[in-house]
Write a protein that holds these residues in place. Sequence first.
Motif, PDB file in Angstrom:
ATOM      1  N   ARG A   1      74.613  74.504  39.606  1.00 41.82           N
ATOM      2  CA  ARG A   1      74.385  76.088  39.783  1.00 41.82           C
ATOM      3  C   ARG A   1      72.047  75.470  40.109  1.00 41.82           C
ATOM      4  NH1 ARG A   1      76.902  78.707  41.467  1.00 41.82           N
ATOM      5  NH2 ARG A   1      77.583  76.520  41.045  1.00 41.82           N
ATOM      6  N   LEU A   2      71.911  74.814  40.091  1.00 43.33           N
ATOM      7  CA  LEU A   2      70.282  74.005  40.344  1.00 43.33           C
ATOM      8  C   LEU A   2      70.526  73.908  41.967  1.00 43.33           C
ATOM      9  CD1 LEU A   2      67.395  74.111  40.504  1.00 43.33           C
ATOM     10  CD2 LEU A   2      66.966  72.369  39.170  1.00 43.33           C
ATOM     11  N   ILE A   3      71.910  72.552  41.921  1.00 41.10           N
ATOM     12  CA  ILE A   3      72.139  72.321  43.149  1.00 41.10           C
ATOM     13  C   ILE A   3      72.695  72.831  44.281  1.00 41.10           C
ATOM     14  CG2 ILE A   3      73.233  70.462  44.109  1.00 41.10           C
ATOM     15  CD1 ILE A   3      73.896  68.603  41.520  1.00 41.10           C
ATOM     16  N   ALA A   4      72.885  73.766  43.962  1.00 42.27           N
ATOM     17  CA  ALA A   4      74.345  75.028  44.429  1.00 42.27           C
ATOM     18  C   ALA A   4      72.762  75.688  45.538  1.00 42.27           C
ATOM     19  CB  ALA A   4      74.726  76.114  44.025  1.00 42.27           C
ATOM     20  N   LEU A   5      71.629  75.782  44.451  1.00 45.09           N
ATOM     21  CA  LEU A   5      70.596  77.597  44.820  1.00 45.09           C
ATOM     22  C   LEU A   5      69.708  75.960  46.331  1.00 45.09           C
ATOM     23  CD1 LEU A   5      69.214  79.641  45.242  1.00 45.09           C
ATOM     24  CD2 LEU A   5      68.184  78.721  43.306  1.00 45.09           C
ATOM     25  N   VAL A   6      69.856  74.949  46.442  1.00 46.19           N
ATOM     26  CA  VAL A   6      68.392  74.198  46.479  1.00 46.19           C
ATOM     27  C   VAL A   6      69.611  73.456  47.861  1.00 46.19           C
ATOM     28  CG1 VAL A   6      67.864  72.249  46.352  1.00 46.19           C
ATOM     29  CG2 VAL A   6      67.529  73.186  44.591  1.00 46.19           C
ATOM     30  N   LEU A   7      70.398  72.976  47.763  1.00 47.92           N
ATOM     31  CA  LEU A   7      71.223  72.233  48.993  1.00 47.92           C
ATOM     32  C   LEU A   7      71.665  73.559  49.809  1.00 47.92           C
ATOM     33  CD1 LEU A   7      73.677  69.514  47.487  1.00 47.92           C
ATOM     34  CD2 LEU A   7      71.278  69.854  48.589  1.00 47.92           C
ATOM     35  N   HIS A   8      72.182  74.589  49.325  1.00 44.99           N
ATOM     36  CA  HIS A   8      72.685  75.654  49.970  1.00 44.99           C
ATOM     37  C   HIS A   8      74.181  75.657  50.827  1.00 44.99           C
ATOM     38  CE1 HIS A   8      72.296  79.248  52.476  1.00 44.99           C
ATOM     39  NE2 HIS A   8      71.494  78.642  53.650  1.00 44.99           N
ATOM     40  N   LEU A   9      74.057  75.652  52.198  1.00 43.70           N
ATOM     41  CA  LEU A   9      75.383  75.433  53.280  1.00 43.70           C
ATOM     42  C   LEU A   9      75.386  73.388  52.948  1.00 43.70           C
ATOM     43  CD1 LEU A   9      73.838  77.268  56.319  1.00 43.70           C
ATOM     44  CD2 LEU A   9      75.361  77.977  54.959  1.00 43.70           C
TER      45      LEU A   9
ATOM     46  N   PRO B   1      79.019  72.845  49.277  1.00 40.61           N
ATOM     47  CA  PRO B   1      80.810  72.588  48.713  1.00 40.61           C
ATOM     48  C   PRO B   1      80.956  70.575  49.527  1.00 40.61           C
ATOM     49  CG  PRO B   1      79.688  74.743  50.469  1.00 40.61           C
ATOM     50  CD  PRO B   1      78.783  73.789  50.439  1.00 40.61           C
ATOM     51  N   SER B   2      80.320  70.293  50.326  1.00 39.39           N
ATOM     52  CA  SER B   2      80.498  68.812  50.735  1.00 39.39           C
ATOM     53  C   SER B   2      79.176  68.156  49.828  1.00 39.39           C
ATOM     54  CB  SER B   2      79.751  68.755  52.317  1.00 39.39           C
ATOM     55  OG  SER B   2      77.970  69.042  52.352  1.00 39.39           O
ATOM     56  N   VAL B   3      78.606  68.605  48.828  1.00 39.71           N
ATOM     57  CA  VAL B   3      78.045  67.522  48.591  1.00 39.71           C
ATOM     58  C   VAL B   3      78.773  67.077  46.805  1.00 39.71           C
ATOM     59  CG1 VAL B   3      76.091  66.717  46.933  1.00 39.71           C
ATOM     60  CG2 VAL B   3      75.942  67.431  49.513  1.00 39.71           C
ATOM     61  N   VAL B   4      78.900  68.361  47.011  1.00 39.48           N
ATOM     62  CA  VAL B   4      79.514  68.824  44.943  1.00 39.48           C
ATOM     63  C   VAL B   4      80.910  68.861  44.982  1.00 39.48           C
ATOM     64  CG1 VAL B   4      79.730  69.961  42.980  1.00 39.48           C
ATOM     65  CG2 VAL B   4      77.806  69.979  44.339  1.00 39.48           C
ATOM     66  N   THR B   5      81.751  68.199  45.319  1.00 41.07           N
ATOM     67  CA  THR B   5      83.279  68.300  45.948  1.00 41.07           C
ATOM     68  C   THR B   5      83.620  68.552  44.822  1.00 41.07           C
ATOM     69  OG1 THR B   5      83.940  66.117  46.045  1.00 41.07           O
ATOM     70  CG2 THR B   5      83.542  66.918  47.711  1.00 41.07           C
ATOM     71  N   LYS B   6      85.635  68.896  44.396  1.00 38.18           N
ATOM     72  CA  LYS B   6      86.026  68.739  43.519  1.00 38.18           C
ATOM     73  C   LYS B   6      86.782  67.403  42.699  1.00 38.18           C
ATOM     74  CE  LYS B   6      89.058  73.109  44.194  1.00 38.18           C
ATOM     75  NZ  LYS B   6      90.262  73.743  44.501  1.00 38.18           N
TER      76      LYS B   6
END
Length: 297
Positions: free
Chosen positions: A115-123, A126-131
């Motif tokens: 959740r922290l990464i999602a907030l920091v990286l923003h757009l 999706p390209s960094v945190v993949t399945k």
Amino acid sequence: MNQTDKDENNVSSDASIGSIIIINCALNAPLMLISICGNGLVLAAVIRTPSIHSPSMNFLCSLAVSDLLVGLLVQPLYIANTLTDIHVLKLLAGMMAFFVCGVSLDTVTAISVDRLIALVLHLRYPSVVTKSRVRCTVLTIWLIRGLSSGFYLWKRRECHLMAAVTTVICLIISTFSYIKIYLIVHHHQSQIHVQQQIIQSSSNVGHTMHVARVKKTAMNTFVFYIFLLICYFPMYILSTLHGISFVDWVTEWDFAHTAVFMNSSINPILYCWRLRELRTAVVKTLRQTFSAQTDQH
């Protein structure tokens, strides 16, 4: 006379321990059923609903699987060991408890970092945190916990101390993540008034919506973290004390174990309470199941 008093005290102590064993088994039996049914239903709902599949959902599925194993394996072994006091069952129940509950703790920690990464990286999230990366992380968590839990068979006291240390590390990481999330969101909210005074560009609007969405999911996962902290705290205290001393407890361990197991029963209820999409999927799965059973009859 003194010998008689000692015998009476021993009988009273044995009766007290017997009562605690009965109460503990009575508590674990319904918790076990809730854990199996609740987490099994959550996993079935996720599998049947491809629209809610996401990297973050993989973490939640890992947590649901570990909680499901608590009900399927750990609690039955724990109850059997409590009633029979067989040494092999004691070792197996302890090893499985360290394994599965450790996975739950690590997964909740990974969710807070996500959740922290999602907030920091923003757009770029999706390209960094993949399945594939999330699945690799989940597999690593299960593998490390599986290997480390094997030490319980040889070094029980050291295993308790190791569990206490890893618990502190996980709690520090999760606490830091949520504090950082709060600071970022608070900083963003302080700028909303200024942004409202000017014409917002589409990128600003998109960023505002993204932060609001991440804030909501972070709040949901923070609730999971708080309940896990409450349930695991007694076990952490006893593991620490047992790891740094040779003192062992009987009744205290029983209630601490039950508190940890309770977390696996609470989590599916929290999922349905806090996650609207998952709640909808669970309700849909229940309706489909009941409809199928009605058609068969």
